[in-house]
Design a protein around this motif. Structure first.
Motif, PDB file in Angstrom:
ATOM      1  N   TYR A  71       7.098  45.328  72.895  1.00  0.00           N
ATOM      2  CA  TYR A  71       7.693  44.320  73.783  1.00  0.00           C
ATOM      3  C   TYR A  71       9.059  43.870  73.253  1.00  0.00           C
ATOM      4  CZ  TYR A  71       8.323  39.633  75.770  1.00  0.00           C
ATOM      5  OH  TYR A  71       8.833  38.511  76.371  1.00  0.00           O
ATOM      6  N   LYS A  75      12.626  44.545  75.055  1.00  0.00           N
ATOM      7  CA  LYS A  75      13.428  43.372  75.395  1.00  0.00           C
ATOM      8  C   LYS A  75      14.837  43.509  74.830  1.00  0.00           C
ATOM      9  CE  LYS A  75      12.856  38.377  75.385  1.00  0.00           C
ATOM     10  NZ  LYS A  75      12.079  37.274  74.849  1.00  0.00           N
ATOM     11  N   SER A  79      18.590  44.002  77.085  1.00  0.00           N
ATOM     12  CA  SER A  79      19.522  42.886  76.989  1.00  0.00           C
ATOM     13  C   SER A  79      20.910  43.376  76.589  1.00  0.00           C
ATOM     14  CB  SER A  79      19.010  41.877  75.967  1.00  0.00           C
ATOM     15  OG  SER A  79      19.930  40.851  75.819  1.00  0.00           O
TER      16      SER A  79
END
Length: 156
Positions: A71, A75, A79
């Motif tokens: 995760y 992430k 980004s």
């Protein structure tokens, strides 16, 4: 003549594999939060997003850890503004540092500094322009004094 002799050595002991338990260790949400260095509330959020899943009475430690790492990697990849955000925060903190230094009078605006410098240079120039006249006055006074000293010494 060469004779070959075989030596029977005891075989090197192989490590005995121990049967591992098929049951994975499960931990409570609080223990998992402590393990992942986050809050219990954040564990609930991760569970709601499907990052980690509860099995029975707890969370499987290994699966939860791997799921959380995946995760975080995902992430970070998603980004693209992460670096831009970092640069923005750095610039913002520098601006705040400069404002504080200005309030503490460690920094002054350039126009104010140039104005003060012009004042100082003007004072110096005006004093220097009168310097020649002062030196001439002193020189003439020195000559007069010298003449008076010589005149007085010659009269004795």
């Amino acid at each position: 003549m060469t004779a070959t002799v075989t030596i029977d050595r005891p075989s090197v002991a192989k490590s005995v594999s121990r049967p591992r338990s098929r049951k994975h260790a499960t931990v409570s949400a609080s223990a998992l939060a402590q393990h992942l260095d986050c809050s219990r509330t954040y564990i609930g959020k991760l569970e709601a997003e499907g990052v980690i899943q509860r099995q029975g009475d707890g969370f499987p430690l290994d699966q939860s850890r791997v799921g959380y790492l995946r995760y975080l990697r995902c992430k970070r990849r998603q980004s693209p503004g992460g670096e831009a955000d970092t640069d923005f925060q750095r610039a913002k903190s520098e601006l705040i540092r400069l404002r504080i230094a200005e309030k503490q009078r460690h920094l002054i605006p350039l126009a104010e500094a140039v104005g003060h410098m012009d004042e100082v240079v003007g004072l110096c120039l005006s004093r220097l322009s009168g310097f020649a006249a002062g030196v001439a006055r002193l020189e003439s006074a020195f000559r007069v004094k010298r003449k008076l000293d010589f005149g007085a010494a010659g009269s004795f």
